[in-house]
Scaffold this motif. Structure first.
Motif, PDB file in Angstrom:
ATOM      1  N   GLY A   1     -11.125  -3.346  -9.219  1.00 37.54           N
ATOM      2  CA  GLY A   1      -9.815  -3.828  -8.821  1.00 37.54           C
ATOM      3  C   GLY A   1      -9.098  -4.583  -9.926  1.00 37.54           C
ATOM      4  O   GLY A   1      -7.864  -4.673  -9.920  1.00 37.54           O
ATOM      5  N   GLU A   2      -9.823  -5.151 -10.879  1.00 35.57           N
ATOM      6  CA  GLU A   2      -9.206  -5.914 -11.967  1.00 35.57           C
ATOM      7  C   GLU A   2      -8.891  -5.073 -13.193  1.00 35.57           C
ATOM      8  O   GLU A   2      -8.189  -5.532 -14.094  1.00 35.57           O
ATOM      9  CB  GLU A   2     -10.139  -7.070 -12.375  1.00 35.57           C
ATOM     10  CG  GLU A   2     -10.280  -8.134 -11.301  1.00 35.57           C
ATOM     11  CD  GLU A   2     -11.195  -9.261 -11.730  1.00 35.57           C
ATOM     12  OE1 GLU A   2     -11.959  -9.050 -12.702  1.00 35.57           O
ATOM     13  OE2 GLU A   2     -11.153 -10.334 -11.117  1.00 35.57           O
ATOM     14  N   GLN A   3      -9.411  -3.853 -13.255  1.00 35.69           N
ATOM     15  CA  GLN A   3      -9.178  -3.008 -14.424  1.00 35.69           C
ATOM     16  C   GLN A   3      -7.882  -2.225 -14.285  1.00 35.69           C
ATOM     17  O   GLN A   3      -7.448  -1.900 -13.177  1.00 35.69           O
ATOM     18  CB  GLN A   3     -10.368  -2.052 -14.629  1.00 35.69           C
ATOM     19  CG  GLN A   3     -11.635  -2.771 -15.068  1.00 35.69           C
ATOM     20  CD  GLN A   3     -12.810  -1.816 -15.242  1.00 35.69           C
ATOM     21  OE1 GLN A   3     -12.767  -0.663 -14.821  1.00 35.69           O
ATOM     22  NE2 GLN A   3     -13.867  -2.303 -15.889  1.00 35.69           N
ATOM     23  N   HIS A   4      -7.273  -1.913 -15.421  1.00 35.59           N
ATOM     24  CA  HIS A   4      -6.032  -1.147 -15.416  1.00 35.59           C
ATOM     25  C   HIS A   4      -6.284   0.267 -14.897  1.00 35.59           C
ATOM     26  O   HIS A   4      -7.408   0.791 -14.966  1.00 35.59           O
ATOM     27  CB  HIS A   4      -5.443  -1.076 -16.824  1.00 35.59           C
ATOM     28  CG  HIS A   4      -5.042  -2.430 -17.359  1.00 35.59           C
ATOM     29  ND1 HIS A   4      -4.025  -3.165 -16.812  1.00 35.59           N
ATOM     30  CD2 HIS A   4      -5.541  -3.169 -18.391  1.00 35.59           C
ATOM     31  CE1 HIS A   4      -3.895  -4.299 -17.465  1.00 35.59           C
ATOM     32  NE2 HIS A   4      -4.814  -4.326 -18.433  1.00 35.59           N
ATOM     33  N   THR A   5      -5.229   0.882 -14.409  1.00 31.61           N
ATOM     34  CA  THR A   5      -5.353   2.240 -13.864  1.00 31.61           C
ATOM     35  C   THR A   5      -5.747   3.251 -14.925  1.00 31.61           C
ATOM     36  O   THR A   5      -6.293   4.311 -14.610  1.00 31.61           O
ATOM     37  CB  THR A   5      -4.037   2.664 -13.209  1.00 31.61           C
ATOM     38  OG1 THR A   5      -2.974   2.532 -14.172  1.00 31.61           O
ATOM     39  CG2 THR A   5      -3.730   1.799 -12.001  1.00 31.61           C
ATOM     40  N   ASP A   6      -5.452   2.942 -16.194  1.00 30.23           N
ATOM     41  CA  ASP A   6      -5.794   3.875 -17.265  1.00 30.23           C
ATOM     42  C   ASP A   6      -7.155   3.550 -17.893  1.00 30.23           C
ATOM     43  O   ASP A   6      -7.487   4.071 -18.966  1.00 30.23           O
ATOM     44  CB  ASP A   6      -4.714   3.878 -18.354  1.00 30.23           C
ATOM     45  CG  ASP A   6      -4.572   2.505 -19.029  1.00 30.23           C
ATOM     46  OD1 ASP A   6      -5.093   1.514 -18.475  1.00 30.23           O
ATOM     47  OD2 ASP A   6      -3.942   2.448 -20.104  1.00 30.23           O
ATOM     48  N   HIS A   7      -7.927   2.685 -17.239  1.00 26.21           N
ATOM     49  CA  HIS A   7      -9.241   2.323 -17.776  1.00 26.21           C
ATOM     50  C   HIS A   7     -10.145   3.548 -17.791  1.00 26.21           C
ATOM     51  O   HIS A   7     -10.133   4.379 -16.872  1.00 26.21           O
ATOM     52  CB  HIS A   7      -9.865   1.223 -16.902  1.00 26.21           C
ATOM     53  CG  HIS A   7     -11.061   0.568 -17.520  1.00 26.21           C
ATOM     54  ND1 HIS A   7     -12.338   1.097 -17.425  1.00 26.21           N
ATOM     55  CD2 HIS A   7     -11.183  -0.559 -18.267  1.00 26.21           C
ATOM     56  CE1 HIS A   7     -13.183   0.303 -18.070  1.00 26.21           C
ATOM     57  NE2 HIS A   7     -12.508  -0.704 -18.591  1.00 26.21           N
TER      58      HIS A   7
END
Length: 464
Positions: free
Chosen positions: A316-322
């Motif tokens: 939930g804390e990572q960017h969508t492009d992770h």
């Protein structure tokens, strides 16, 4: 036909022929088809006989030159030739084959055979460590400073040579000596295969009888297991260590897997609905040395509710492009590594940059929390965490096979052939119902009542 009782003195006194057209022969009185042929430059022993393939005609074949070959040696050789001729063997062809075999034997040096062996290593079924094995062999056996007999014919290598080399390795690197002996024994077993030993002239295995115990070699199995206070300090240190290292070492404790596999955990490997982590095996194209399972097949690791909760918070804390790697400094494109930095002690006056913020931090926190509990520090390595988890899974599960399956150890012997049960259901059961009185979960439960005293993101406030 000139026939005399040949002696070395007689032949020594014979005059050379004036030219090649005037050469002459003197036959021996003891062996009727043995003669000495006197040419303009050489004196040679010959045997006259009807050889195989000579169309029934008598032919002369050279035995050797005088004085390199004496009369006595010529008679012995002629006698052996006559026995072979009687048995339908052409001794000249046989002698040529023997000379070629001897030439090949002398050309087949230890170094050349070892090079052939090394070329086969990448072709092994399980070759994730092929590169390491090749470098180890080259470093210890294919350098003159470590192996003075590397260019000697392999058939001339003795057990004394190997013992001396291993002792030298032991003197400079005791731990490597045991591995070096193991590798050289494997090499000679390979070289003793019928299809190989015939080509290189190897008759005996010089390493067969060399025993590690007699050379005082061995690898002591580590017995380091965390006590309750140490597990508590470890979990506290993991909670206080920032992403990605903190959650990663927490996952190390939760899953009891090897640190290379845990640090390379991918989102695509996690099944949140089934609470399952699938690790590629050595036969998978996705297998990476030191980063995936050591078993051949896929390894499926059941995940606890705490582990699933932690992963959901991180996601939930990572960017969508992770990228796919869960624990990463490069937005998921590559996994983290250099775990030795977490234990590395830096000078007090060294300022930490953003790139080395975690360097030595985990170890300092671990020592701090240990000291607060009044427990004395003892050196440890990352693999001790896996051993600790496995040790305390035994009383939790009550079944050895379940505990072994939970950490990814494959079955051995006949069980590996006939018992293909994965114990997944059992693993899920004990992970979900484990009481707070057990070692692993009671240690983690204590964390909830202790705050590291720092403000951390949600992913650091782990759910225990």
């Amino acid at each position: 036909m000139n026939r005399q009782h040949l002696t070395d003195d007689l032949i020594q006194g014979l005059a050379f022929a004036p030219d090649s057209e005037s050469r002459y022969e003197i036959y021996d009185a003891s062996v009727e088809n043995l003669a000495v042929r006197i040419g303009s430059l050489k004196k040679s022993f010959v045997v006259a006989a009807r050889f195989e393939g000579s169309d029934g005609n008598t032919a002369r074949r050279k035995l050797g030159d005088f004085p390199d070959m004496s009369v006595r040696e010529a008679r012995d050789a002629a006698h052996n030739w006559n026995v072979q001729i009687k048995n339908g063997i052409d001794p000249a062809i046989q002698a040529t084959a023997e000379r070629e075999a001897e030439h090949l034997r002398l050309r087949s040096t230890f170094a050349s055979v070892m090079a052939d062996y090394i070329s086969e290593i990448p072709k092994r079924k399980r070759n994730l460590r092929a590169g390491d094995d090749i470098r180890f062999l080259e470093r210890n056996f294919l350098r003159l400073e470590t192996n003075p007999w590397m260019n000697r014919p392999i058939s001339m290598i003795t057990d004394e040579d190997i013992e001396e080399l291993i002792r030298n390795v032991r003197n400079r690197a005791p731990v490597q000596a045991y591995k070096a002996l193991k590798k050289i024994k494997q090499f000679f077993r390979w070289a003793m295969q019928p299809s190989i030993r015939k080509k290189i002239g190897l008759i005996d295995n010089p390493a067969a009888e060399i025993q590690a115990s007699l050379l005082e070699l061995g690898i002591s199995d580590r017995e380091r297991v965390f006590e309750y206070e140490e597990a508590r300090a470890f979990l506290l240190a993991a909670k206080a260590t920032p992403y990605p290292y903190g959650p990663c070492v927490r996952a190390l404790f939760e899953t009891a897997q090897r640190i290379g596999a845990v640090s390379s955990m991918r989102w695509s490997q996690i099944n949140f609905e089934r609470k399952l982590w699938t690790i590629p095996g050595t036969k998978s194209k996705a297998a990476v040395k030191g980063r995936t399972s050591k078993s051949e097949g896929l390894l499926q690791v059941p995940l606890s509710d705490r582990m699933i909760d932690m992963l959901e918070i991180i996601r939930g804390e990572q960017h969508t492009d992770h990228g796919d790697y869960i624990f990463s400094f490069t937005n998921g494109q590559t996994p983290i590594g250099n775990f030795s930095n977490l234990k590395r002690k830096l000078p007090d006056d060294t300022s930490q940059s953003a790139t080395d913020v975690a360097r030595g931090r985990f170890e300092r926190l671990f020592r701090q929390f240990l000291a607060e509990s009044g427990y004395e520090y003892e050196s440890w390595v990352w693999h001790d965490v896996r051993r600790t988890a496995r040790t305390h899974l035994e009383p939790i599960t009550g079944r050895e096979e379940v505990a072994e399956a939970a950490i990814g150890h494959t079955k051995t012997g006949v069980k590996r052939v006939y018992n293909l049960h994965k114990y997944r259901a059992e693993s899920f059961t004990f992970r979900s119902r484990a009481s707070t009185g057990t070692f692993l979960f009671s240690a983690s439960r204590c964390i909830s009542s202790i705050s590291p005293g720092t403000t951390t993101p949600a992913s650091m406030r782990l759910l225990f």
